[in-house]
Enzyme design. Structure first.
Site, PDB file in Angstrom:
ATOM      1  N   HIS A  25       3.935 -18.134  -0.282  1.00 49.07           N
ATOM      2  CA  HIS A  25       3.712 -17.626   1.134  1.00 49.07           C
ATOM      3  C   HIS A  25       2.995 -16.314   0.834  1.00 49.07           C
ATOM      4  CE1 HIS A  25       6.411 -13.931   0.609  1.00 49.07           C
ATOM      5  NE2 HIS A  25       6.997 -14.351  -0.283  1.00 49.07           N
ATOM      6  N   CYS A  26       2.380 -15.975   2.176  1.00 48.58           N
ATOM      7  CA  CYS A  26       1.799 -14.657   2.156  1.00 48.58           C
ATOM      8  C   CYS A  26       2.439 -13.822   3.136  1.00 48.58           C
ATOM      9  CB  CYS A  26       0.006 -14.946   2.801  1.00 48.58           C
ATOM     10  SG  CYS A  26       0.157 -15.774   4.423  1.00 48.58           S
ATOM     11  N   ILE A  27       1.757 -13.032   4.099  1.00 47.83           N
ATOM     12  CA  ILE A  27       2.618 -11.993   4.921  1.00 47.83           C
ATOM     13  C   ILE A  27       3.388 -12.491   5.797  1.00 47.83           C
ATOM     14  CG2 ILE A  27       2.392  -9.959   6.315  1.00 47.83           C
ATOM     15  CD1 ILE A  27      -0.092  -9.080   4.414  1.00 47.83           C
TER      16      ILE A  27
END
Length: 644
Positions: A25-27
């Site tokens: 995942h990212c932000i």
């Protein structure tokens, strides 16, 4: 909140855990690499509570969640039994084919930088605020407070090769601690002391690559450079190291692999990095940095318009990852970067448009979505605003791009530059404080650009950005479409003749291979096996629901009949491919008017039937629904008769 059920639903609708190669995942989003993307139920995912939207880019299947994505990710990993540490090879296949060069590059960069993005922003914020305190005279350079804060903010950047050695190793499938050891060698403090005094000799004298030589390795000249805060050398060194490690694993016996593989990997990779990879990568980085500065100096205003207006589009497709390393490289090699500063106003243009929607709309659901999207945007996370508000409404998104372009032009005119990779949104302002000169005209340019972009986006969206008949959320399933049709009209019901929208063979609804249609749960009607890929209006009325993929449409006739037409079965999975809409949602149409064109042969080749149900979703309001007894019909011939 607990996210177990959401995680279960996400896993199920990406095709099950057996369809998942990897997930991270990212932000704001979960980034899946799926074995077969066609198995994912994209429209179902888009319509889930807790999911903002779904994007496909860079070889990744991205489920946008919002600010609480870490919690959802943890639930997905736990429930799915996925390995959160699993490396992702850049040669992973997508749909049985290797990714193209652009997708591979974006996937590579995002995989390396995403894990450290949060701490990178945090460290930049500390450095930015420390520079602010110094500029205001609140702290002195000799004070202990300044020194400790500077260490907290600067340590990550100084040791960046070590951190990137870890993340790049995971990306390339190498032992992470070996990658960290290579990075640590690049910033080994004792090497910097070897550059004092007179060099042994100078290589490439008189060129841009002129380099003094202070030491040799086995008689080979070593060009010592400063690798603190560098990016490209460690990524290339780690990639090379991953190949060396894989080769060694094949030839070294298992009983001694634990120590001999890292021993020979470091013994081979570290010297070659200092002799070849480091110097070449550093020179290339410097050329890229100088080239980007030169291009922007040609016309910073034009560059600001271009980058500012397109930045949000790049974010949508994940293409911004190609620019971030260049900006980071500029800061590390030149001490400043003008590229990312030109897009700084885009965030504030986005939230200006969202605030206008929040204040103008009377739809409670849209208001509810707008509040957290605005708050997130203030702190620089704009995905909820883009995917949840402005992009579905279209005009606010376009307006925000225009305002961001104007803000970019102002930033270019003021020659605003960033000096650190700082925070997002309002935390980004300290990034523009010069580390030595303090507050300069560039920072004031950022303030002016942000204010103008925000106000412009707000005013234009408030005045022109919302259509009265525009839906707050697009329907994403047959049932949702039917519900939308039922809610949209308040026309008095009258007797109605519905003509055929297609040429083709008439089939009973019960023969349709979809229980929702066959059972009559969505309403009474009939199905047509089309012989031509043209769908026309069966009544005169209004288009009350049109899927973004153009595979289904809902109409309300002037006499009150609510009609849903769904072209083919499961054709939502084609994501709009082979369908061309000829009308828009909210359009007034006349009986027989062309609504949608579709390529029957290509749809069939893709493995989807084109059997098309024609449903009267409010058939319970009629006394009788009579169906034609003809085995075949043509466009315009009577298909259904509704009796009040």
């Amino acid at each position: 909140m607990k996210y177990e059920q959401l995680a279960k639903d996400i896993i199920e609708n990406v095709g099950g855990k057996e369809n998942v190669n990897s997930v991270f995942h990212c932000i704001t989003r979960l980034r899946f690499k799926l074995k077969d993307e066609s198995k994912a139920q994209t429209e179902v995912l888009k319509n889930m509570d807790g999911v903002v939207t779904v994007m496909k880019s860079g070889g990744q299947y991205q489920v946008v969640i919002g600010n609480h994505v870490p919690d959802v990710y943890n639930a997905v990993v736990e429930i799915g039994g996925f390995n959160a540490e699993r490396p992702v090879d850049t040669d992973d296949v997508e749909g049985g084919k290797k990714q193209n060069l652009l997708n591979s590059f974006i996937d590579l960069i995002s995989g390396i930088f995403t894990p450290i993005l949060g701490v990178l922003a945090a460290a930049g914020m500390i450095k930015g605020f420390n520079a602010l305190f110094l500029s205001f005279g609140w702290l002195g350079e000799a004070s202990g407070t300044y020194q400790l804060l500077n260490a907290a903010g600067d340590a990550l950047f100084y040791s960046l090769p070590i951190f990137l050695g870890y993340t790049a190793s995971k990306k390339f499938g190498m032992k992470p601690f070996v990658g960290m050891a290579i990075g640590a060698a690049l910033v080994y403090p004792a090497l910097s002391g070897l550059t004092e005094g007179e060099p042994l000799y100078t290589l490439f004298a008189g060129t841009v690559f002129e380099s003094p030589v202070f030491i040799t390795f086995l008689g080979i000249p070593v060009i010592l450079m400063s690798y603190a805060s560098s990016v490209v050398p460690i990524i290339l060194a780690t990639y090379f190291g991953s190949k060396v490690e894989k080769g060694l694993n094949k030839i070294i016996p298992d009983v001694v692999k634990t120590f001999l593989v890292p021993f020979f990997t470091l013994l081979i990779v570290v010297p070659i990095t200092f002799l070849v990879i480091g110097p070449v990568a550093t020179w290339a980085s410097q050329l890229i940095g100088q080239g980007s500065i030169w291009l922007i100096n040609l016309s910073p205003i034009v560059a600001g318009i271009f980058l500012g207006a397109l930045w949000q589009v790049l974010v949508i497709f994940g293409l911004h990852w190609g620019i971030i390393p260049i900006a980071l490289n500029n800061i590390m090699t030149l001490g400043e970067d003008p590229i990312l500063s030109l897009i700084f106003a885009a965030t504030f243009a986005q939230i200006g448009a969202v605030l206008a929607v929040l204040l103008k709309t009377k739809q409670q659901k849209l208001k509810t979505l707008s509040i957290p999207a605005f708050i997130s945007g203030v702190f620089g996370v704009t995905e909820p605003a883009i995917y949840g508000i402005t992009l579905p409404l279209k005009k606010p998104f376009i307006i925000s791009c225009i305002a961001a372009g104007i803000g970019g032009a102002i930033l270019g005119a003021f020659k605003t530059k960033g000096y650190i990779m700082g925070g997002l949104g309002i935390f980004g302002f300290p990034s523009f404080i010069h580390p030595k000169e303090g507050i300069t005209v560039g920072l004031w340019g950022a303030v002016i650009a942000v204010i103008i972009a925000f106000i412009l986006a707000f005013v234009l969206t408030y005045l022109f950005g919302l259509r009265k008949d525009h839906q707050a959320a697009e329907p994403s399933s047959e049932k949702a479409a039917a519900t939308t049709v039922q809610k949209e009209n308040a026309v008095k019901i009258e007797n109605e003749i519905i003509v055929s929208p297609l040429n083709g063979e008439v089939k009973a609804l019960a023969d349709v291979k979809d229980s929702a249609f066959a059972s009559g749960a969505l309403g009474k009607g009939v199905a047509i096996e089309p012989s031509e890929g043209k769908l026309t209006a069966p009544v005169s009325g209004t288009v009350t629901a049109l899927f973004p993929t153009n595979h289904a449409i809902g109409l309300t006739s002037d006499n009150g009949a609510e009609i849903l037409i769904h072209i083919g079965m499961d054709t939502v999975q084609l994501d709009g491919k082979y369908f061309t809409g000829r009308v828009e949602q909210g359009s007034k149409v006349e009986k027989g008017q062309l609504l949608i064109e579709f390529d029957m042969e290509q749809i069939k080749k893709a493995g989807f039937p084109v059997t098309t149900p024609v449903i009267v979703t409010n058939s319970d309001q009629y006394k009788d629904t009579a169906i034609t007894k003809a085995p075949e019909v043509k466009n315009g011939e009577q298909l259904l008769s509704l009796e009040k």
